[in-house]
Design a protein around this motif. Structure first.
Motif, mmCIF file in Angstrom:
data_model
loop_
_atom_site.group_PDB
_atom_site.id
_atom_site.type_symbol
_atom_site.label_atom_id
_atom_site.label_comp_id
_atom_site.label_asym_id
_atom_site.label_seq_id
_atom_site.Cartn_x
_atom_site.Cartn_y
_atom_site.Cartn_z
ATOM 1 N N ARG A 123 0.827 -1.208 0.000
ATOM 2 C CA ARG A 123 0.000 0.000 0.000
ATOM 3 C C ARG A 123 0.860 1.255 0.000
ATOM 4 N N ASP A 127 1.191 4.204 -2.925
ATOM 5 C CA ASP A 127 1.041 5.640 -2.636
ATOM 6 C C ASP A 127 2.259 6.414 -3.140
ATOM 7 N N ARG A 179 -5.521 -0.580 -7.320
ATOM 8 C CA ARG A 179 -4.652 0.563 -7.118
ATOM 9 C C ARG A 179 -3.768 0.869 -8.316
#
Length: 318
Positions: A123, A127, A179
């Motif tokens: 994650r 980002d 994502r």
């Protein structure tokens, strides 16, 4: 128009081996050649050879003249995106405007443990990727950049000279649907992924289209690209022998096996790639690793590329 390339990597024992491959790719009419940006890739074990990505790419760019020169891809864990942006702009000048710069969230690499480089969770890396793309594009196109993100911060940041290309192509690698493809929709000029089964690839295209619709971007602005491996023989009689030769070079249970699309003739590979052409894939990159399979590389250039160009033309005019 379709483009065809070789993804050469850089796990060779000397520079001349890399240079020969790239110059031959240019001589044989390929549109693209690329390396990756690993430090200690698993292939070859913990002591396997691997040249540094950006410096090798610059050297190869200056020794070629036509072929697109690509990084496929650079992990955001290796360096600050402002540093990556400066490297890319420099290589674009060295190559005379032929660079395509790829970035990704990063994956397995023995360098994290060997060199003590931090490897954040998935994650966090995603980002970082989203922020890095914004930072790089800003530095490539704007006089001054201020940016405050969770992972990166710029204050009155400048990058000169700008890249030669008015829009330096940003390639984003990866296929994560929640994502990664959202980052692709926001930032990519080219989306590259390893080849997957047709239903899986079709679903990923649909997911990407959905992300593009959400942010109001035309998906036609993003060029789909796949990397695959193949072993080709000039005729059916040699297919089995060629397959056995290549499989004997791979470690037992090698993860590379899933990347092989075809063990067969050029005509069989054309048939295997055509469905991807019909789905809209624009770049087809033949993955090569040492020892280089020159026969496959030559047959792909001589018999697969012309056939797929012809198929594309008939689709457009049909």
């Amino acid at each position: 128009m379709l483009r065809f390339g070789v993804h050469s990597g850089q796990q060779y024992q000397d520079f001349d081996a890399c240079l020969t491959l790239w110059q031959r790719a240019e001589e044989w009419g390929y549109d693209w050649a690329s390396i990756f940006d690993h430090y200690r890739p698993p292939l070859g074990g913990p002591a396997g050879p691997c040249f540094d990505g950006p410096t090798l790419l610059s050297a190869l760019a200056v020794r070629t003249s036509r072929i697109r020169c690509a990084m496929l891809v650079s992990a955001v864990t290796w360096r600050h995106p402002a540093v990556a942006a400066s490297i890319a702009a420099t290589v674009d000048h060295v190559s005379g405007g032929r660079l395509e710069f790829g970035v990704g969230a990063g994956g397995p690499d023995l360098g994290y443990d060997q060199y003590g480089i931090p490897f954040p969770d998935t994650r966090t890396r995603l980002d970082m990727l989203d922020e890095a793309c914004e930072v790089m594009r800003g530095l490539w196109t704007r006089e001054s950049v201020d940016f405050t993100g969770r992972h990166f911060r710029l204050s009155g940041a400048r990058l000169e000279p700008k890249p030669v290309q008015a829009r330096l192509p940003l390639v984003i690698g990866g296929g994560g649907e929640k994502r990664t493809l959202r980052v692709v929709a926001r930032h990519a000029d080219v989306w590259n992924t390893l080849i997957t089964d047709l239903p899986v690839y079709r679903r990923k295209l649909d997911v990407l289209a959905g992300h593009c619709a959400e942010i109001g971007r035309d998906m036609d602005e993003i060029r789909p690209s796949i990397t695959f491996r193949a072993v080709l023989a000039a005729d059916e009689r040699r297919v089995g022998l060629r397959r056995d030769e290549r499989l004997a070079m791979l470690p037992t249970g090698s993860s590379d096996l899933k990347e092989y699309l075809t063990f067969g003739t050029p005509e069989q590979l054309v048939a295997d790639l055509l469905p991807y052409v019909r789905l809209g894939v624009k770049d087809f990159l033949l993955g090569l690793r040492p020892p280089v399979d020159w026969e496959t590389m030559r047959l792909f250039a001589e018999r697969v590329v012309p056939a797929l160009h012809e198929a594309e033309a008939s689709t457009v005019h049909g």
